[in-house]
Design an enzyme around this catalytic site. Structure first.
Site, mmCIF file in Angstrom:
data_model
loop_
_atom_site.group_PDB
_atom_site.id
_atom_site.type_symbol
_atom_site.label_atom_id
_atom_site.label_comp_id
_atom_site.label_asym_id
_atom_site.label_seq_id
_atom_site.Cartn_x
_atom_site.Cartn_y
_atom_site.Cartn_z
ATOM 1 N N ASP A 178 -12.889 -9.066 -23.700
ATOM 2 C CA ASP A 178 -12.422 -7.836 -23.080
ATOM 3 C C ASP A 178 -11.937 -8.164 -21.673
ATOM 4 O O ASP A 178 -12.730 -8.455 -20.787
ATOM 5 C CB ASP A 178 -13.562 -6.807 -23.048
ATOM 6 C CG ASP A 178 -13.106 -5.480 -22.465
ATOM 7 O OD1 ASP A 178 -11.984 -5.039 -22.791
ATOM 8 O OD2 ASP A 178 -13.855 -4.900 -21.656
ATOM 9 N N GLU A 222 -7.754 -8.272 -27.159
ATOM 10 C CA GLU A 222 -6.867 -7.122 -27.162
ATOM 11 C C GLU A 222 -5.531 -7.519 -26.562
ATOM 12 O O GLU A 222 -5.492 -8.248 -25.573
ATOM 13 C CB GLU A 222 -7.466 -6.005 -26.303
ATOM 14 C CG GLU A 222 -8.126 -4.921 -27.097
ATOM 15 C CD GLU A 222 -8.679 -3.840 -26.192
ATOM 16 O OE1 GLU A 222 -8.605 -2.686 -26.580
ATOM 17 O OE2 GLU A 222 -9.181 -4.155 -25.101
ATOM 18 N N ASP A 228 -18.120 -2.632 -20.695
ATOM 19 C CA ASP A 228 -17.437 -3.850 -21.137
ATOM 20 C C ASP A 228 -18.121 -4.497 -22.342
ATOM 21 O O ASP A 228 -17.457 -4.993 -23.255
ATOM 22 C CB ASP A 228 -17.352 -4.854 -19.990
ATOM 23 C CG ASP A 228 -16.607 -4.271 -18.797
ATOM 24 O OD1 ASP A 228 -15.642 -3.523 -19.018
ATOM 25 O OD2 ASP A 228 -17.003 -4.548 -17.660
#
Ligand SMILES: [Zn+2]
Length: 247
Positions: free
Chosen positions: A60, A144, A225
């Site tokens: 992340d 991502e 997170d």
């Protein structure tokens, strides 16, 4: 080298094979760099498969830290990025204050170029180190896709940090593939921050108002997170299982 003769070289890394050509580049700061074209066999960088099938992590990319990994492990944003940002900004400001074509402006320019070069080298070394560690420790990496626009405190901060994120991801992808590990990109609209990793409801912080929220509750307490990493990892696994990921 033809026409030049023997040169003294400081090697940054060993060549994996005999090079077929070399290009020499002179930077604005007067340093010379040699880059070689080297053919390597397919699979030359393959790593031994990892015994632990669970050795995998979501990544992340953060606002507060550089990235959060599995189990809430944090890759801190390197301090030099911020320092360089500040110095570059200052150097730029002083450059723009000086008269165009003036002597002082000409004197300030190489200083700025040197700062740029130093920052780039530092950043590259650091990125390569992070990438190497992640690829050697994990059989699968789930990330991502980058949001193109994101909140940032200043234009400079945004450009330096965003550039570092982009480079990190492209290097990570290339190295992961060459090493024979799995690399999966998750759609950037996947709501990793909002999705509660315990119950699957969209209860997490949202939008600009939610940016400052580090912890939130939905049945259980979530670290923003760490929760996002779990969601990313789970979605990555799902894509692999469904055959939607090129591994
Ligand atoms: Zn929940």
């Amino acid at each position: 080298m033809a026409k030049v003769g023997d040169l003294k070289v400081a090697w940054s890394r060993e060549l994996p094979a005999e090079p077929s050509s070399v290009t020499v580049v002179k930077t604005v700061t007067g340093k010379y760099y040699a880059s070689f074209v080297v053919a390597v066999d397919d699979g030359a960088e393959l790593l031994e498969p990892l015994g632990d099938p669970d050795a995998e992590t979501g990544i992340d990319l953060g606002l507060k830290s550089f990235a959060v990994l599995r189990g809430g492990k944090v890759i801190e944003s390197p301090k030099f990025l911020r320092t360089m940002e500040r110095r570059l900004k200052k150097a730029r400001r002083s450059l723009s204050r000086r008269q165009r074509g003036g002597k002082n402006r000409q004197k300030a320019r190489p200083a700025l170029a040197r700062l740029h070069e130093k920052a780039r080298n530092q950043r590259d070394d650091w990125l390569n180190k992070q990438v190497k560690a992640l690829v050697s420790e994990n059989r699968a990496l789930y990330v991502e896709e980058l949001h193109v626009a994101g909140p940032a405190k200043s234009r400079m901060a945004k450009s330096v940090q965003d550039a570092a994120f982009g480079m990190f991801l492209s290097r990570l992808e290339a190295k992961t593939r060459r090493a024979g590990r799995t690399f999966v990109k998750i759609d950037r609209y996947f709501p990793s921050t909002r999705l509660c990793s315990a119950c699957g409801a969209l209860t997490g912080p949202k939008g600009l108002d939610g940016l400052g929220i580090r912890r939130w509750e939905c049945g259980a307490f979530h670290d923003r997170d760490a929760n996002a990493e779990i969601d990313i990892r789970r979605e990555g696994r799902r894509l692999v299982a469904a055959g939607h990921a090129d591994t």
